[in-house]
Scaffold this motif. Sequence first.
Motif, short mmCIF file in Angstrom:
data_model
loop_
_atom_site.label_atom_id
_atom_site.label_comp_id
_atom_site.label_asym_id
_atom_site.label_seq_id
_atom_site.Cartn_x
_atom_site.Cartn_y
_atom_site.Cartn_z
N GLN A 76 0.64 -1.64 -0.04
CA GLN A 76 0.07 0.18 -0.10
C GLN A 76 0.97 1.39 -0.10
O GLN A 76 0.73 2.03 -0.44
N TYR A 77 2.19 1.13 0.52
CA TYR A 77 2.63 2.13 0.77
C TYR A 77 3.50 3.06 -0.44
O TYR A 77 3.28 4.30 -1.03
N VAL A 78 3.97 1.41 -1.27
CA VAL A 78 4.89 2.09 -2.57
C VAL A 78 3.26 2.25 -3.74
O VAL A 78 4.24 3.31 -4.64
N ALA A 79 3.08 2.06 -3.03
CA ALA A 79 1.38 2.05 -4.64
C ALA A 79 0.72 3.94 -4.52
O ALA A 79 0.62 4.46 -5.02
N TYR A 80 0.95 4.07 -2.25
CA TYR A 80 0.32 5.49 -2.27
C TYR A 80 1.67 6.15 -2.92
O TYR A 80 1.61 7.44 -3.19
N ARG A 83 1.92 10.73 -9.07
CA ARG A 83 1.12 10.85 -10.62
C ARG A 83 -0.51 12.22 -9.98
O ARG A 83 -0.86 12.29 -10.63
N LEU A 84 0.13 12.58 -8.74
CA LEU A 84 -1.40 13.25 -8.39
C LEU A 84 -2.61 12.27 -8.11
O LEU A 84 -3.56 13.38 -8.72
N ASP A 85 -2.54 10.76 -7.79
CA ASP A 85 -3.92 11.02 -7.99
C ASP A 85 -4.68 10.28 -7.26
O ASP A 85 -3.81 9.42 -5.95
N PHE A 86 -5.46 10.92 -6.44
CA PHE A 86 -5.60 10.36 -4.50
C PHE A 86 -6.80 9.98 -4.78
O PHE A 86 -7.43 9.83 -3.67
N GLY A 87 -7.61 9.37 -5.64
CA GLY A 87 -8.63 8.34 -5.79
C GLY A 87 -10.38 9.68 -5.40
O GLY A 87 -9.90 10.64 -6.46
N VAL A 88 -11.55 8.83 -5.80
CA VAL A 88 -12.43 9.43 -5.27
C VAL A 88 -12.89 10.13 -4.52
O VAL A 88 -12.53 9.69 -3.53
N TYR A 132 -15.81 10.76 -1.69
CA TYR A 132 -16.87 10.26 -0.92
C TYR A 132 -17.75 11.29 -0.67
O TYR A 132 -19.07 10.81 -1.29
N THR A 133 -17.10 12.25 -0.30
CA THR A 133 -18.63 13.27 -0.35
C THR A 133 -19.09 13.59 -1.76
O THR A 133 -20.56 13.80 -1.75
N PHE A 134 -18.57 14.02 -2.64
CA PHE A 134 -19.10 14.25 -3.89
C PHE A 134 -18.57 13.12 -4.39
O PHE A 134 -18.66 13.53 -6.03
N TYR A 135 -18.79 12.10 -4.68
CA TYR A 135 -18.56 10.82 -6.09
C TYR A 135 -19.36 11.37 -7.18
O TYR A 135 -20.94 11.83 -6.84
N PRO A 136 -19.22 11.21 -8.44
CA PRO A 136 -17.50 10.12 -7.70
C PRO A 136 -16.92 10.97 -8.93
O PRO A 136 -16.27 10.93 -9.39
N GLN A 137 -17.03 12.28 -8.32
CA GLN A 137 -16.19 13.49 -8.31
C GLN A 137 -14.07 12.72 -7.99
O GLN A 137 -14.49 12.49 -7.26
N SER A 138 -12.97 12.85 -8.99
CA SER A 138 -11.75 12.58 -8.31
C SER A 138 -11.19 13.34 -7.36
O SER A 138 -11.76 15.01 -7.80
N VAL A 139 -10.72 13.50 -6.43
CA VAL A 139 -10.35 14.48 -5.48
C VAL A 139 -9.55 15.28 -6.33
O VAL A 139 -9.27 16.72 -5.78
N SER A 140 -8.62 15.03 -7.10
CA SER A 140 -7.88 16.31 -7.86
C SER A 140 -8.86 17.29 -8.84
O SER A 140 -7.64 17.92 -8.70
N SER A 141 -9.15 16.43 -9.62
CA SER A 141 -9.82 17.89 -10.18
C SER A 141 -10.76 18.64 -9.11
O SER A 141 -10.94 19.71 -9.36
N MET A 142 -10.63 18.39 -7.83
CA MET A 142 -11.96 19.32 -7.10
C MET A 142 -10.87 20.07 -6.54
O MET A 142 -10.80 21.01 -6.30
N VAL A 143 -10.08 19.52 -6.37
CA VAL A 143 -8.96 20.59 -5.69
C VAL A 143 -8.04 21.45 -6.82
O VAL A 143 -8.22 22.45 -6.02
N SER A 144 -8.28 20.70 -8.05
CA SER A 144 -7.62 22.11 -9.34
C SER A 144 -8.25 22.95 -9.25
O SER A 144 -8.75 24.24 -9.56
N THR A 145 -10.16 22.72 -9.38
CA THR A 145 -11.12 23.83 -8.98
C THR A 145 -10.81 24.23 -8.55
O THR A 145 -11.05 25.37 -8.49
N LEU A 154 -9.86 13.16 0.15
CA LEU A 154 -10.09 14.84 -0.04
C LEU A 154 -9.61 15.32 1.18
O LEU A 154 -8.25 15.71 0.49
N MET A 155 -10.12 14.93 2.74
CA MET A 155 -8.89 15.23 3.42
C MET A 155 -7.50 15.18 3.68
O MET A 155 -6.19 15.94 3.81
N GLN A 156 -7.08 14.02 2.88
CA GLN A 156 -5.63 12.93 3.11
C GLN A 156 -4.64 14.06 1.99
O GLN A 156 -4.07 14.60 2.53
N ALA A 157 -5.37 14.68 0.76
CA ALA A 157 -4.80 15.76 -0.16
C ALA A 157 -4.36 16.76 -0.08
O ALA A 157 -3.63 17.13 -0.19
#
Length: 332
Positions: free
Chosen positions: A69-73, A79-84, A86-99, A294-297
């Motif tokens: 998990q650590y290596v994958a993280y 890659r700035l890929d933090f998943g989707v 939970y609150t604004f599913y199915p938006q990705s975390v990266s797209s929300m932060v960049s907005t 989202l919090m983690q990112a």
Amino acid sequence: MKYVLQKVGLFVLTLWAAITLNFFLPRLMPGSPADAAIAKLSQNGPVSDATRAAIEAQLGVPTGSIWDQYVAYLGQVARLDFGVSYTFYPQSVSSMVSTALPYTIGLVGIVTILAFVIGTLIGTAAAWRRGTWLDSLPTLTGSFLSTFPYFWTALLLLFFFGYVLHWFPTTGAYAATTTPGFTWDFIVDLAQHAVLPALTILLTSLGGWIIGMRNAMINTLGEDYVTFAEANGLHGRTIALRYAARNAILPNLTGFGLTLGGVVGGSILVEQVFGYPGIGYLLFNAVIGQDYPLMQALFLMITVSVLIANFLVDILYGVLDPRTVSYTHLRA
């Protein structure tokens, strides 16, 4: 050069520690990261194991050993890929932060820099003209404004200039009828919506920069090299800026680095009061909705921004105060 390399090495080590800590903290919390999403569904009845497994797979809950998990993280961070979300599913975390990030940088970032520059200049003038109205007026005004909390100043401005006088919009970053884009109408609308939040941050932070620079400047004016410069007949402006202010600004510069690093985190209370869609507003909703990805990112982004700001301040320290570099060489 050695001083810069030492700071780069310390920055890389601290960055790795921050990323690693950000990986382990959510996993030390009780339960699964998907429990918050499953808890919402369980209000309508028990959730079966198949439904739970489907939700975990859909949300991308990590599996395998902790090392895998650590290596994958680390790969996801690169890659700035933090998943989707939970609150604004199915938006990705990266797209929300960049907005949300441009709104926070454009509002909090610019106002923080303006407050630092204006406060430092006023503090320098107040110390140089200490004992006059140019000293007492900005010092007393700055002290008075600094006593008001962010949210209280925001509510006052919102009430008087938004609801009573109707001079400025009361919520959001732009009107619902405005189409975002590089057009004059959108820029004007964006600026109008940013006036009250920007004024709130400026008024509540300006006093600290004025008082901090004034106190440091007064201490510096008592140094021997300033007295020597005055005895040699140098112009007052030269003594104030090139001799006294250059050394007095160093403590303020440290505070500015920390404040500038916190810009990415946004001003949570101000953005919440005005409904401004920045990082602070996003972080508030992530905490309320227990949106762990989202919090983690956001936490990681805030930490990295503070580290980068401190690194730049350390480099600037070496430029403004060569004694820092010399002291480092002597210790080595």
